[in-house]
Write a protein that holds these residues in place. Structure first.
Motif, PDB file in Angstrom:
ATOM      1  N   LEU A  63       0.994  -1.564   0.032  1.00 27.96           N
ATOM      2  CA  LEU A  63       0.085   0.143  -0.219  1.00 27.96           C
ATOM      3  C   LEU A  63       0.589   1.161   0.062  1.00 27.96           C
ATOM      4  CD1 LEU A  63      -3.177  -1.433   2.399  1.00 27.96           C
ATOM      5  CD2 LEU A  63      -3.173  -0.362   0.243  1.00 27.96           C
ATOM      6  N   LYS A  64       0.749   2.508  -0.326  1.00 29.96           N
ATOM      7  CA  LYS A  64       1.000   3.422  -0.839  1.00 29.96           C
ATOM      8  C   LYS A  64      -0.024   4.975  -0.475  1.00 29.96           C
ATOM      9  CE  LYS A  64       3.031   2.345  -5.179  1.00 29.96           C
ATOM     10  NZ  LYS A  64       3.280   2.026  -7.272  1.00 29.96           N
ATOM     11  N   PRO A  65       0.765   5.767   0.516  1.00 30.41           N
ATOM     12  CA  PRO A  65      -0.333   6.981   0.616  1.00 30.41           C
ATOM     13  C   PRO A  65      -1.471   7.330   0.133  1.00 30.41           C
ATOM     14  CG  PRO A  65       2.291   7.207   1.445  1.00 30.41           C
ATOM     15  CD  PRO A  65       2.019   6.497   0.481  1.00 30.41           C
ATOM     16  N   GLU A  66      -0.763   7.536  -1.582  1.00 23.73           N
ATOM     17  CA  GLU A  66      -2.095   7.721  -2.342  1.00 23.73           C
ATOM     18  C   GLU A  66      -2.789   6.558  -2.789  1.00 23.73           C
ATOM     19  OE1 GLU A  66       1.340   7.506  -3.075  1.00 23.73           O
ATOM     20  OE2 GLU A  66       1.946   6.323  -4.605  1.00 23.73           O
ATOM     21  N   ASP A  67      -3.139   5.678  -1.946  1.00 28.18           N
ATOM     22  CA  ASP A  67      -4.100   4.327  -2.024  1.00 28.18           C
ATOM     23  C   ASP A  67      -4.826   4.909  -0.904  1.00 28.18           C
ATOM     24  OD1 ASP A  67      -1.823   2.195  -1.962  1.00 28.18           O
ATOM     25  OD2 ASP A  67      -3.244   2.680  -3.818  1.00 28.18           O
ATOM     26  N   THR A  68      -4.973   6.763  -0.031  1.00 26.42           N
ATOM     27  CA  THR A  68      -6.103   6.590   1.062  1.00 26.42           C
ATOM     28  C   THR A  68      -7.332   7.027   0.293  1.00 26.42           C
ATOM     29  OG1 THR A  68      -3.867   7.111   2.301  1.00 26.42           O
ATOM     30  CG2 THR A  68      -6.286   8.335   2.306  1.00 26.42           C
ATOM     31  N   ALA A  69      -8.260   6.509   0.531  1.00 22.56           N
ATOM     32  CA  ALA A  69      -9.313   6.016   0.499  1.00 22.56           C
ATOM     33  C   ALA A  69     -10.481   5.778   1.003  1.00 22.56           C
ATOM     34  CB  ALA A  69      -9.027   6.409  -1.606  1.00 22.56           C
ATOM     35  N   VAL A  70     -11.975   6.510   0.536  1.00 17.40           N
ATOM     36  CA  VAL A  70     -12.561   5.353   0.917  1.00 17.40           C
ATOM     37  C   VAL A  70     -13.032   4.450   0.374  1.00 17.40           C
ATOM     38  CG1 VAL A  70     -15.485   5.282   1.832  1.00 17.40           C
ATOM     39  CG2 VAL A  70     -13.743   7.659   2.798  1.00 17.40           C
ATOM     40  N   TYR A  71     -13.204   3.507   0.520  1.00 16.03           N
ATOM     41  CA  TYR A  71     -13.054   2.354  -1.079  1.00 16.03           C
ATOM     42  C   TYR A  71     -14.622   1.901  -0.706  1.00 16.03           C
ATOM     43  CZ  TYR A  71      -8.470   1.954  -1.794  1.00 16.03           C
ATOM     44  OH  TYR A  71      -7.124   2.261  -2.194  1.00 16.03           O
ATOM     45  N   TYR A  72     -15.830   1.536  -1.663  1.00 11.07           N
ATOM     46  CA  TYR A  72     -17.014   1.517  -1.976  1.00 11.07           C
ATOM     47  C   TYR A  72     -16.656   0.018  -2.375  1.00 11.07           C
ATOM     48  CZ  TYR A  72     -17.667   6.241  -0.611  1.00 11.07           C
ATOM     49  OH  TYR A  72     -17.761   7.691   0.083  1.00 11.07           O
ATOM     50  N   CYS A  73     -17.952  -0.478  -2.224  1.00  8.36           N
ATOM     51  CA  CYS A  73     -18.470  -1.823  -2.937  1.00  8.36           C
ATOM     52  C   CYS A  73     -19.782  -2.260  -3.500  1.00  8.36           C
ATOM     53  CB  CYS A  73     -18.599  -3.027  -2.347  1.00  8.36           C
ATOM     54  SG  CYS A  73     -18.968  -3.006  -0.791  1.00  8.36           S
ATOM     55  N   ALA A  74     -19.898  -2.087  -4.686  1.00  6.57           N
ATOM     56  CA  ALA A  74     -21.147  -2.357  -5.695  1.00  6.57           C
ATOM     57  C   ALA A  74     -21.171  -3.388  -5.673  1.00  6.57           C
ATOM     58  CB  ALA A  74     -20.922  -1.110  -6.205  1.00  6.57           C
ATOM     59  N   ALA A  75     -22.674  -3.317  -6.328  1.00  8.68           N
ATOM     60  CA  ALA A  75     -23.032  -4.817  -7.201  1.00  8.68           C
ATOM     61  C   ALA A  75     -24.110  -4.906  -8.572  1.00  8.68           C
ATOM     62  CB  ALA A  75     -23.968  -6.251  -6.467  1.00  8.68           C
ATOM     63  N   ASP A  76     -24.383  -5.329  -9.131  1.00 10.04           N
ATOM     64  CA  ASP A  76     -25.154  -5.173 -10.123  1.00 10.04           C
ATOM     65  C   ASP A  76     -25.997  -6.305 -10.770  1.00 10.04           C
ATOM     66  OD1 ASP A  76     -26.337  -4.639 -13.304  1.00 10.04           O
ATOM     67  OD2 ASP A  76     -26.291  -2.008 -11.591  1.00 10.04           O
ATOM     68  N   PRO A  77     -26.853  -6.169 -10.962  1.00  9.89           N
ATOM     69  CA  PRO A  77     -27.466  -7.638 -11.785  1.00  9.89           C
ATOM     70  C   PRO A  77     -27.716  -8.043 -13.422  1.00  9.89           C
ATOM     71  CG  PRO A  77     -30.315  -6.199 -11.401  1.00  9.89           C
ATOM     72  CD  PRO A  77     -28.393  -4.985 -10.755  1.00  9.89           C
ATOM     73  N   ARG A  78     -26.795  -7.356 -13.546  1.00 11.99           N
ATOM     74  CA  ARG A  78     -26.706  -7.618 -15.409  1.00 11.99           C
ATOM     75  C   ARG A  78     -25.883  -6.878 -16.185  1.00 11.99           C
ATOM     76  NH1 ARG A  78     -31.950  -5.189 -14.248  1.00 11.99           N
ATOM     77  NH2 ARG A  78     -31.094  -2.921 -14.065  1.00 11.99           N
ATOM     78  N   PHE A 123     -21.017  -5.733 -15.991  1.00  8.13           N
ATOM     79  CA  PHE A 123     -20.090  -6.424 -15.590  1.00  8.13           C
ATOM     80  C   PHE A 123     -19.307  -5.070 -16.431  1.00  8.13           C
ATOM     81  CE2 PHE A 123     -15.976  -8.387 -14.316  1.00  8.13           C
ATOM     82  CZ  PHE A 123     -15.464  -8.188 -15.256  1.00  8.13           C
ATOM     83  N   SER A 124     -18.358  -4.028 -14.980  1.00 10.69           N
ATOM     84  CA  SER A 124     -17.958  -2.472 -15.669  1.00 10.69           C
ATOM     85  C   SER A 124     -16.957  -2.281 -14.518  1.00 10.69           C
ATOM     86  CB  SER A 124     -19.168  -1.664 -16.166  1.00 10.69           C
ATOM     87  OG  SER A 124     -19.251  -0.458 -16.513  1.00 10.69           O
ATOM     88  N   SER A 125     -15.927  -1.364 -15.509  1.00 13.88           N
ATOM     89  CA  SER A 125     -15.584  -0.304 -14.861  1.00 13.88           C
ATOM     90  C   SER A 125     -16.104   0.787 -14.468  1.00 13.88           C
ATOM     91  CB  SER A 125     -14.257  -0.204 -15.636  1.00 13.88           C
ATOM     92  OG  SER A 125     -13.994   0.672 -16.227  1.00 13.88           O
ATOM     93  N   ARG A 126     -17.095   1.516 -14.715  1.00 11.61           N
ATOM     94  CA  ARG A 126     -18.175   2.596 -14.846  1.00 11.61           C
ATOM     95  C   ARG A 126     -19.247   2.555 -13.771  1.00 11.61           C
ATOM     96  NH1 ARG A 126     -21.267   3.091 -19.070  1.00 11.61           N
ATOM     97  NH2 ARG A 126     -21.521   1.053 -19.941  1.00 11.61           N
ATOM     98  N   GLU A 127     -19.316   3.653 -12.980  1.00 13.41           N
ATOM     99  CA  GLU A 127     -20.248   3.694 -11.929  1.00 13.41           C
ATOM    100  C   GLU A 127     -21.639   3.399 -12.150  1.00 13.41           C
ATOM    101  OE1 GLU A 127     -17.768   6.800 -10.077  1.00 13.41           O
ATOM    102  OE2 GLU A 127     -19.252   6.561  -9.607  1.00 13.41           O
ATOM    103  N   ILE A 128     -21.960   2.695 -13.389  1.00 16.88           N
ATOM    104  CA  ILE A 128     -23.197   1.641 -13.704  1.00 16.88           C
ATOM    105  C   ILE A 128     -24.191   1.007 -12.989  1.00 16.88           C
ATOM    106  CG2 ILE A 128     -23.030   2.322 -16.147  1.00 16.88           C
ATOM    107  CD1 ILE A 128     -23.059  -1.524 -14.034  1.00 16.88           C
ATOM    108  N   TYR A 129     -22.906   0.230 -10.932  1.00 15.96           N
ATOM    109  CA  TYR A 129     -23.410  -0.500 -10.559  1.00 15.96           C
ATOM    110  C   TYR A 129     -25.066   0.076  -9.591  1.00 15.96           C
ATOM    111  CZ  TYR A 129     -19.541  -3.038 -11.615  1.00 15.96           C
ATOM    112  OH  TYR A 129     -19.067  -4.311 -12.067  1.00 15.96           O
ATOM    113  N   HIS A 130     -26.161  -0.707  -9.373  1.00 12.31           N
ATOM    114  CA  HIS A 130     -27.612  -0.811  -9.176  1.00 12.31           C
ATOM    115  C   HIS A 130     -27.160  -0.522  -7.125  1.00 12.31           C
ATOM    116  CE1 HIS A 130     -31.863  -0.515  -8.727  1.00 12.31           C
ATOM    117  NE2 HIS A 130     -31.893  -1.076  -8.237  1.00 12.31           N
ATOM    118  N   TYR A 131     -26.569  -0.880  -6.902  1.00  8.76           N
ATOM    119  CA  TYR A 131     -26.122  -1.631  -5.400  1.00  8.76           C
ATOM    120  C   TYR A 131     -24.681  -1.051  -4.771  1.00  8.76           C
ATOM    121  CZ  TYR A 131     -29.921  -4.482  -6.066  1.00  8.76           C
ATOM    122  OH  TYR A 131     -30.676  -4.973  -6.999  1.00  8.76           O
ATOM    123  N   TRP A 132     -24.574   0.122  -3.542  1.00  7.80           N
ATOM    124  CA  TRP A 132     -24.131   0.154  -3.247  1.00  7.80           C
ATOM    125  C   TRP A 132     -23.754   0.142  -1.970  1.00  7.80           C
ATOM    126  CZ3 TRP A 132     -19.750   2.491  -5.934  1.00  7.80           C
ATOM    127  CH2 TRP A 132     -19.678   3.009  -7.507  1.00  7.80           C
TER     128      TRP A 132
END
Length: 121
Positions: free
Chosen positions: A85-100, A102-111
């Motif tokens: 880990l590096k200092p630049e990894d400092t962040a709030v990490y969110y998990c997300a899920a989607d029923p349809r 698989f993407s790197s975009r923020e299209i996930y329905h559940y957070w």
């Protein structure tokens, strides 16, 4: 579907940390899960994603040599293993899920609610 992220904390540069995201509710509807993060003063960004029942995974180029996403379907949990880990990894990490999707975009329905990772130098 409800998502509960955990495992964040304060670590030193070079340490490892494993985040967990436990899914509950109608987990049979999940197609893909993902981790995103938002550092201080930054926009939220994609970290990693995986198909819920196996197969493809994707990890952001910025962390692909250090982070791994994996699932334990018996526990309805997805993990983010973070090494070196590096200092630049400092962040709030969110998990997300989607029923349809698989993407790197923020299209996930559940957070989930997010878990804070702080990396000191």
């Amino acid at each position: 579907v409800q998502l509960q992220a955990s495992g964040g904390g304060l670590v030193q540069a070079g340490d490892s940390l494993r985040l967990s995201c436990a899914a509950s509710g109608r987990t049979s509807s999940i197609y893909a899960v993902a981790w995103f993060r938002q550092g201080p003063g930054k926009e939220r960004e994609f970290v990693a994603a995986a198909r819920w029942r196996g197969g493809s995974t994707a990890v952001a180029d910025s962390v692909k040599d250090r982070f791994t996403i994996f699932r334990d379907n018996s526990k309805n949990t997805v993990y983010l293993q973070m090494n070196s880990l590096k200092p630049e990894d400092t962040a709030v990490y969110y998990c997300a899920a989607d029923p349809r999707s698989f993407s790197s975009r923020e299209i996930y329905h559940y957070w989930g609610q997010g878990t804070l990772v702080t990396v000191s130098s």
